[in-house]
Every structure is written in C-alpha cells, then in structure tokens.
Design a protein around this motif. Structure first.
Motif, mmCIF file in Angstrom:
data_model
loop_
_atom_site.group_PDB
_atom_site.id
_atom_site.type_symbol
_atom_site.label_atom_id
_atom_site.label_comp_id
_atom_site.label_asym_id
_atom_site.label_seq_id
_atom_site.Cartn_x
_atom_site.Cartn_y
_atom_site.Cartn_z
ATOM 1 N N TRP A 159 0.813 -1.221 0.000
ATOM 2 C CA TRP A 159 0.000 0.000 0.000
ATOM 3 C C TRP A 159 0.844 1.268 0.000
ATOM 4 O O TRP A 159 0.407 2.309 -0.507
ATOM 5 C CB TRP A 159 -0.927 0.017 1.205
ATOM 6 N N PHE A 160 2.056 1.206 0.520
ATOM 7 C CA PHE A 160 2.858 2.424 0.596
ATOM 8 C C PHE A 160 3.209 2.971 -0.787
ATOM 9 O O PHE A 160 3.420 4.174 -0.954
ATOM 10 C CB PHE A 160 4.119 2.169 1.408
ATOM 11 N N GLY A 161 3.238 2.111 -1.785
ATOM 12 C CA GLY A 161 3.485 2.562 -3.143
ATOM 13 C C GLY A 161 2.223 2.744 -3.954
ATOM 14 O O GLY A 161 2.287 3.077 -5.144
ATOM 15 N N ASN A 162 1.091 2.542 -3.320
ATOM 16 C CA ASN A 162 -0.190 2.591 -4.040
ATOM 17 C C ASN A 162 -1.258 3.295 -3.206
ATOM 18 O O ASN A 162 -2.358 2.778 -3.011
ATOM 19 C CB ASN A 162 -0.644 1.180 -4.401
ATOM 20 N N GLN A 163 -0.930 4.483 -2.742
ATOM 21 C CA GLN A 163 -1.851 5.260 -1.898
ATOM 22 C C GLN A 163 -2.812 6.127 -2.713
ATOM 23 O O GLN A 163 -3.606 6.853 -2.130
ATOM 24 C CB GLN A 163 -1.042 6.197 -0.994
ATOM 25 N N TRP A 164 -2.778 6.063 -4.023
ATOM 26 C CA TRP A 164 -3.277 7.149 -4.857
ATOM 27 C C TRP A 164 -4.624 6.891 -5.521
ATOM 28 O O TRP A 164 -5.090 7.714 -6.306
ATOM 29 C CB TRP A 164 -2.237 7.461 -5.937
ATOM 30 N N GLY A 165 -5.248 5.776 -5.235
ATOM 31 C CA GLY A 165 -6.510 5.461 -5.885
ATOM 32 C C GLY A 165 -7.716 5.980 -5.121
ATOM 33 O O GLY A 165 -7.623 6.592 -4.060
ATOM 34 N N SER A 166 -8.877 5.744 -5.712
ATOM 35 C CA SER A 166 -10.154 6.003 -5.054
ATOM 36 C C SER A 166 -11.085 4.860 -5.425
ATOM 37 O O SER A 166 -11.000 4.322 -6.537
ATOM 38 C CB SER A 166 -10.758 7.337 -5.515
ATOM 39 N N MET A 167 -11.952 4.479 -4.527
ATOM 40 C CA MET A 167 -12.886 3.405 -4.838
ATOM 41 C C MET A 167 -13.798 3.791 -5.995
ATOM 42 O O MET A 167 -14.374 2.936 -6.658
ATOM 43 C CB MET A 167 -13.706 3.025 -3.601
ATOM 44 N N THR A 168 -13.915 5.073 -6.282
ATOM 45 C CA THR A 168 -14.737 5.551 -7.393
ATOM 46 C C THR A 168 -14.018 5.464 -8.739
ATOM 47 O O THR A 168 -14.621 5.725 -9.780
ATOM 48 C CB THR A 168 -15.136 7.014 -7.157
ATOM 49 N N LYS A 169 -12.701 5.167 -8.722
ATOM 50 C CA LYS A 169 -11.863 5.034 -9.913
ATOM 51 C C LYS A 169 -11.659 6.356 -10.651
ATOM 52 O O LYS A 169 -11.280 6.377 -11.808
ATOM 53 C CB LYS A 169 -12.420 3.976 -10.874
#
Length: 365
Positions: A192-202
């Motif tokens: 997760w530390f390298g992938n903090q940037w999403g949103s469940m809404t896409k």
C-alpha cells in the motif's frame, strides 16, 4: 380640408392596428418590415437555470431567429428557445419568423433574470491542474510535487496544505491523483505504501480517470485543541484548505469518497488493522475557522465513510456530497479522520480519503 385630414389619420391608424405593423429590429437587419408584431410579455428566470420559451409556432416553411438585443447577438435558430443566462439583469429578446412565402413575424419578450442561490458559488476545478508531467502510478499519475518539501498545491481561490519529507518518501495533507486503480494492494510488490493514490470511485466526480484530491489527514484531535471561542492554531494541523484573502466566503459543500487502502483494511483486515465489526465506524470531521482563527461552529460537520454502529452494513464506495453550510463564513477548513480501530500507537485504520468539487459561496461586498 382639416376634417378630411383627420378622417384619413383615423383610417390609417385603424388599418395599421388590424393588419400591418411596421417595426425596425435592433439587430443587424435594421430595415426589415414585419407583417405581424406581437408582444410576448414579461418573463422571469434565474441565472444558470434553463429558460424555455415556446411560442407555439412550429412551421416547417419558415426559418427562426432568436436575438438577444441586450447583448446584441443571435442565440438560437430553433422554434423553441432553450437558453441559460449567466448574468442577472433585464434582457430584451425577439423571435423573427421568416416564412418562405415572404411573410415576416416578430415576437418580442422582456426577460427579468435574478440571481440564483448558487450565483456566487465557486467550485474547485481540478481539471485546471496539469498532471501530464506527474509521477506515474498504477492507473494514472499523481502530482509531481507530492514528495517535494514546501510545494504549493493551489487551484483558483483554494490552497491545499501539503507537507513532504523527501528523505522518508512521506507526505501529509493533500495531493492530487487521476489514478483509476481501486484494487487491493496488500500483497502487491510495493504494497500500500506505493499505491496510496486510488479512489474506490476510480476517478473524480467527473468520471473514471479524472483528477481528485487524496488526503492524508490527522486523527481527530483532543477537544481541548478545538474549543469554541479559543484561538485555533491552524498551522499545527495537516489537512487544511485556505481560501484567498480577496473576498469572504461561506462554506457550501464538498464531495468525498473512501480510499482503497482503508476500504480493504476495514472490509477484510490486514497486518495493521482489524476487520470492522458491529459498533465500529470510520468518520470524517470538517471544522470551519474564520480569519480571526476562531471556530465558526461549535460542532464539526461529520460524514461516516463506514458506520456499523447499528449493525454491519455494506460500505458506500461512491462519491457522496457533504453539506458544509452549517460552518458558515470560513477562511479555513480543517479535515480530520476518526476510527474505532485504535491500538497502543494510535489509529490502526489507514487515514486516507478522497475529495472533489469543494464549493464555497462568495459573499457580495
């Protein structure tokens, strides 16, 4: 001779009233003669609301020209006018109907446009921030200065506090992303530390792949730090939005959505967090602070991303509009998260959320 002249004048006036009225338009067609001229009357509308004028004339043997005489421009060539005014005031409109047999009709209208409730609304437009040179991530890019110390994240009247510690690849406050990723990265290579940037809404409110804010805020502080009437030390908090100094504003609303990292941690649990049970919640708290550094409301606006206090339910993964109007006139907006999953070292739930379309109302001077 005098009597004959009077009789002729009366006859001409009567004839004009029954048959042909001669008018000169205010458009570029200044020499037009109209067979029929009709006063369509006075109409009322508001800014940003669609005005529909249907004169009930729909002949296929004619052309239609709607003209805005106040602004001196053509606005439509359809039989029925559908138009939106963005400025208040009185407008003179006309519909010129040119029949193929040579007849010409003119219908005139006076439209009074008043300010709508949202006339002075200013809404955050993240599409104005260039992400083309951003840092690549899964499903998109993030703001190029996410890990730059003292970088300024700003759009229009909104300034979003951002803190970074490059030597530790750590940041706090707000950053920007357009990632369409909403997968579980617990077991991925960068975790997760390298992938903090999403949103469940896409993506943002405008759709998949559009930009949105990612926030890494503080835990809701002890009540002693946010006392009504006391001076609030705004600078000590991470997730702060500051409005410009040119005008005064009242808070209106914002859109928020849960981030993938807390979503999957709450749903399934992970190495740090436990799966949520009945009685658990994950909440956002928003405080308003005025120019004198005082709270604008005794209570914050609270939005529950997850609320299992009355049983375990599904978790909303859509954008949700949060009403901020109870905060009143603000200079600053402070954002905090709160979770019921607390350990010896503090909150176990990852403290991330996403935000878009923050809206305020400019106060007329």
């Amino acid at each position: 001779m005098k009597k004959s002249f009077l009789k002729l004048s009366v006859f001409l006036a009567f004839s004009i009233g029954l048959s042909t009225t001669v008018l000169t338009s205010c458009s570029s067609d200044n020499n037009s003669v109209y067979n029929i001229a009709i006063d369509g009357g006075n109409l009322e509308t508001q800014t940003f609301k669609e005005l529909i004028i249907d004169p009930k004339i729909n002949s296929t043997n004619a052309t239609y020209t709607w003209f805005n005489h106040t602004e001196n421009n053509n606005i439509s060539n359809q039989p029925v006018l559908k138009y939106i005014f963005d400025q208040p005031g009185e407008y003179k409109l006309s519909l010129k109907i040119d029949y193929f047999d040579g007849r010409v009709e003119l219908i005139t209208y006076t439209v009074n446009v008043t300010k709508s409730d949202d006339y002075n609304y200013i809404t955050l437009d993240l599409n104005q921030i260039d992400l083309s040179n951003g840092i690549p991530t899964v499903g998109g890019k993030i703001w190029k200065d996410t890990f730059t110390e003292d970088a300024l994240l700003q759009q229009g009247i909104f300034t979003f506090k951002h803190s970074a510690y490059p030597e530790y690849s750590t940041w706090l406050g707000f950053t920007l992303s357009n990632s369409n990723d909403n997968t579980n990265h617990l077991m991925s290579e960068e975790s997760w530390f390298g992938n903090q940037w999403g949103s469940m809404t896409k993506g943002g409110v405008d759709g998949e792949g559009t930009p949105f804010l990612v926030s890494f805020p503080d835990n809701k502080p002890h009540p002693s730090l946010l006392q009504p009437g006391e001076t609030i030390k705004v600078g000590r908090f991470s997730a702060v939005v500051t409005l410009d100094d040119e005008n005064r504003y009242t808070a209106v609303k914002t859109s928020v959505a849960i981030s993938p990292w807390p979503y999957y941690s709450i749903l399934e649990g992970d190495y740090y967090s436990r799966k949520f049970e009945e009685g658990d919640y994950f909440a956002l708290h928003v405080y308003g602070v005025d120019k004198d550094q005082k709270l604008t409301s005794a209570e914050p606006v609270t939005h529950y991303f997850v609320d299992f206090r009355n049983g375990v339910n599904t978790i909303n993964t859509n954008w949700n509009t949060v009403d901020l109007s109870s905060l009143g006139e603000v200079k600053y907006l402070l954002f905090f998260l709160e979770t019921t999953d607390i350990g010896d070292w503090g909150a176990n739930t990852p403290f991330y959320f996403t935000m878009d379309k923050l809206t305020v109302d400019k106060i007329d001077k």
